[in-house]
Structure formats: structure tokens, C-alpha cells
Design a protein around this motif. Structure first.
Motif, short mmCIF file in Angstrom:
data_model
loop_
_atom_site.label_atom_id
_atom_site.label_comp_id
_atom_site.label_asym_id
_atom_site.label_seq_id
_atom_site.Cartn_x
_atom_site.Cartn_y
_atom_site.Cartn_z
N LEU A 145 41.53 24.03 72.99
CA LEU A 145 42.23 23.16 73.91
C LEU A 145 41.33 22.69 75.05
N ALA A 146 40.40 23.56 75.47
CA ALA A 146 39.50 23.22 76.58
C ALA A 146 38.24 22.51 76.12
N GLY A 147 38.04 22.40 74.82
CA GLY A 147 36.83 21.75 74.30
C GLY A 147 35.58 22.58 74.49
N ARG A 148 35.71 23.91 74.56
CA ARG A 148 34.55 24.79 74.74
C ARG A 148 34.07 25.31 73.39
N GLN A 149 32.78 25.65 73.34
CA GLN A 149 32.15 26.00 72.07
C GLN A 149 32.00 27.51 71.86
N TYR A 150 32.54 28.33 72.75
CA TYR A 150 32.36 29.76 72.56
C TYR A 150 33.15 30.26 71.34
N ARG A 151 32.68 31.40 70.81
CA ARG A 151 33.34 32.04 69.69
C ARG A 151 34.11 33.26 70.18
N THR A 152 35.14 33.62 69.46
CA THR A 152 35.92 34.82 69.78
C THR A 152 35.78 35.82 68.64
N ARG A 175 46.84 29.00 59.86
CA ARG A 175 47.60 27.75 59.85
C ARG A 175 46.99 26.71 60.78
N HIS A 176 46.44 27.18 61.90
CA HIS A 176 45.84 26.25 62.87
C HIS A 176 44.33 26.11 62.68
N ALA A 177 43.79 26.68 61.60
CA ALA A 177 42.38 26.49 61.24
C ALA A 177 41.44 26.81 62.40
N LEU A 178 41.59 28.00 62.96
CA LEU A 178 40.76 28.41 64.10
C LEU A 178 39.39 28.86 63.60
N GLY A 179 38.52 27.91 63.38
CA GLY A 179 37.20 28.20 62.87
C GLY A 179 36.29 28.88 63.86
N ASN A 180 36.71 28.99 65.12
CA ASN A 180 35.91 29.68 66.14
C ASN A 180 36.31 31.15 66.30
N LEU A 181 37.11 31.66 65.38
CA LEU A 181 37.60 33.04 65.45
C LEU A 181 37.00 33.86 64.32
N LEU A 236 27.18 30.72 64.26
CA LEU A 236 26.50 29.43 64.38
C LEU A 236 27.14 28.33 63.55
N ALA A 237 27.83 28.71 62.48
CA ALA A 237 28.38 27.70 61.57
C ALA A 237 29.59 27.01 62.21
N HIS A 238 29.76 25.75 61.89
CA HIS A 238 30.95 25.00 62.29
C HIS A 238 31.93 25.07 61.11
N ARG A 239 32.95 25.88 61.28
CA ARG A 239 33.86 26.18 60.17
C ARG A 239 35.25 25.58 60.43
N SER A 240 35.98 25.39 59.37
CA SER A 240 37.34 24.85 59.46
C SER A 240 38.39 25.91 59.19
N ALA A 241 37.99 27.19 59.17
CA ALA A 241 38.93 28.28 58.94
C ALA A 241 38.43 29.51 59.68
N PRO A 242 39.33 30.38 60.13
CA PRO A 242 38.88 31.65 60.71
C PRO A 242 38.22 32.51 59.65
N ALA A 243 37.39 33.43 60.09
CA ALA A 243 36.67 34.31 59.16
C ALA A 243 37.00 35.76 59.46
N VAL A 244 37.10 36.56 58.41
CA VAL A 244 37.27 37.99 58.57
C VAL A 244 36.17 38.70 57.78
N VAL A 245 35.54 39.66 58.42
CA VAL A 245 34.49 40.46 57.80
C VAL A 245 35.05 41.87 57.60
N ILE A 246 35.18 42.30 56.35
CA ILE A 246 35.63 43.65 56.06
C ILE A 246 34.40 44.53 55.93
N ALA A 247 34.19 45.36 56.95
CA ALA A 247 32.99 46.20 57.02
C ALA A 247 33.32 47.61 56.56
N ARG A 248 32.79 47.98 55.40
CA ARG A 248 33.02 49.33 54.90
C ARG A 248 32.13 50.31 55.66
N THR A 249 32.76 51.32 56.26
CA THR A 249 32.01 52.30 57.04
C THR A 249 32.41 53.70 56.62
#
Length: 280
Positions: A145-152, A175-181, A236-249
Motif C-alpha cells: 500500500l505504501a509502495g515500499r520495497q522491503y520484504r517481510t 489470494r492477494h498475491a503478496l510476493g514480498n512475503l 531479491l526476486a520480484h514474485r507474484s506469490a508469497p513463498a514458504v520455505v519448509i526447513a527440515r531441522t
């Protein structure tokens, strides 16, 4: 990967000193956490490499300016994550290291959770299992909404897969294609739920994330050589979907598997206070 469409990650160059540094910081985190916390070392071991990779190789942060508007955001849930994270934040200069020795509970915060008021360097921390991802979705939405480029980035554990509010947040993000998440699930091989609830196995949950519109990645959560390029590439990638990393520990993972010499000397190396891996 369980991706609905091809995902092209940015091949970011890695500095040769970063991998050994991150490994040393992970072991430092594990040692300090076991010293400061009443929990056993095995309970604190699983997220050390993930946290060290984020804070020394991925997140754009400034310890001299914790409220920098363009900093990457970080949220998490889980008491043992807090114990492993506090030494790293002190090492980076977000709080005096002497606070760790004088009063560990002051640093770890309420019920063992550092938060934005008690300890800069963390945007949100909570012991409630189902809160971190909804808050992360809010942060990612605010950036759009703020037009900022940070990632969460949001660090979860497999116990949160039991929580309906977490899955509601996952559905909203997709649903909202939060590619910065970017969500990271710390899936421990010694989880008390594993083998008891088959619907919450990594494979089943990966399918659920993908069905909700997320790009899904799998990685060894203790392998810094795999974690760093994956997380940085997602950042660094400009994505159109959120990403989840399943880290086996593995909660029994020990720093003894990586003899690092004089660990505390390495951990006390001066820092410039900025970890900036993405172009401004």
C-alpha cells in the motif's frame, strides 16, 4: 518445490567469507542460548542456522537505525526462537551484550519473547502460536500500500500448523498475491506431533500451502550453503506469490558437529551494523 508456476530466483553472488561467518554465528547463538535459558540445548538448536543466515546474510537492517523505514521486517513465534535470537541481536549491536548476562529475562522479554518495544531488531515476536503469520501478512500488505520495497520474513514452527488463524492468514496472503512475503517453517524431526497427525506432515502441508497460492520450497534447515542462496534469491526476486520455505531441522543437532575453534573470538568480531543484500 511445490510450485504452481515456474519461479525464477535471482542468482545473487555470495562473498566467500559469509558462509563460515554464518556457521560460526549459528554455533555462537546455540551456545549462548543454552547458557542463558533454562531449556535444554536440544530445544534451542533447531533454528540457529536459519536465524544466523537471516541476520548475517539476508535481512536489510541497520542497528544504528532500528526504525529505518526500508528495513526488511522480521516476525516470529516461539519461545526457543527468542532464546536463540537474543544473542545474535546483542552481537549485532541492537542491545548491549552486558544485558544478556545481567538479566536474560529482560532481553528475552515477556514470556521469553523479544518484541519491538523490549528489543530493537525484531518487528514482532510472540509466544502465541497463531499470531506471527497474520502480523506478517499485515506488514507485507502495508509495504504494498505504501509502495515500499522491503520484504517481510516470518519464522514459524510446525506446531503452528495446528492453528486455524495461521491458515486463514496463509489463504489471505495467497489470494492477494503478496510476493514480498516469505514464511520459513522450522520443521523439526523431533516434533511431538510428527507421526501422530499425518495430515500435518511436511508433504501434506506443502500441498496445502501450494493450494492456497504459495510457492513452496524445501531445504535442510542446518545447511547454510543451501539456506543462504535460497533465502537471498527469494528476497531479491520480484514474485507474484508469497513463498514458504519448509526447513527440515533436527533438535538434536549439535554445535559439536562443526568444530569452529575459538568461537567467542569470532563472535566478537566488529560489525558495521548493516546487512544489506538487496539493492536499495
Amino acid at each position: 518445490m511445490n510450485n504452481r508456476h515456474p519461479v525464477h530466483l535471482v542468482d545473487a553472488p555470495l562473498d566467500p567469507w559469509q558462509l563460515p561467518l554464518i556457521e560460526k554465528k549459528a554455533s555462537f547463538s546455540r551456545l549462548e542460548a543454552s547458557r542463558l535459558s533454562a531449556d535444554s540445548t536440544t530445544l534451542l538448536a533447531s533454528s540457529a542456522e536459519i536465524l544466523a543466515t537471516l541476520y548475517y546474510g539476508v535481512l536489510r537492517i541497520r542497528h544504528a537505525d532500528p526504525e529505518w523505514p526500508d528495513r526488511d521486517r522480521f516476525a516470529f513465534g516461539g519461545r526457543t526462537t527468542a532464546a536463540a535470537l537474543a544473542p545474535l541481536l546483542a552481537d549485532l549491536g541492537f542491545c548491549p551484550r552486558s544485558h544478556l548476562d545481567r538479566n536474560p529475562q529482560l532481553v528475552l522479554g515477556f514470556e521469553g519473547q523479544p518484541g519491538p518495544i523490549r528489543l530493537p531488531g525484531v518487528d514482532f515476536g510472540s509466544g502465541s502460536a497463531d499470531v506471527a503469520l497474520p502480523v506478517g501478512v499485515g506488514m507485507a500488505t502495508a509495504a504494498c500500500l505504501a509502495g515500499r520495497q522491503y520484504r517481510t520474513f516470518v519464522l514459524l514452527d510446525e506446531n503452528q500448523w495446528q492453528e486455524g488463524r495461521m491458515w486463514e492468514a496463509a489463504l489471505v496472503a495467497g489470494r492477494h498475491a503478496l510476493g514480498n512475503l516469505i514464511a520459513i517453517v522450522n520443521h523439526s524431526k523431533q516434533s511431538p506431533h510428527e507421526g501422530l497427525v499425518d495430515t500435518d506432515s511436511p508433504e501434506r502441508c506443502a500441498d496445502k500451502w501450494a493450494h492456497f497460492g504459495w510457492d513452496v520450497f524445501h531445504v535442510d534447515g542446518h545447511d547454510v550453503t543451501a539456506l543462504l542462496p535460497l533465502l537471498r534469491g527469494l528476497q531479491l526476486a520480484h514474485r507474484s506469490a508469497p513463498a514458504v520455505v519448509i526447513a527440515r531441522t533436527d533438535e538434536a543437532f549439535s554445535h559439536e558437529r562443526h568444530p569452529l575453534g575459538n568461537l567467542r573470538d569470532a563472535a566478537s568480531a566488529p560489525s558495521d551494523g548493516i546487512v544489506d543484500c538487496r539493492p536499495g
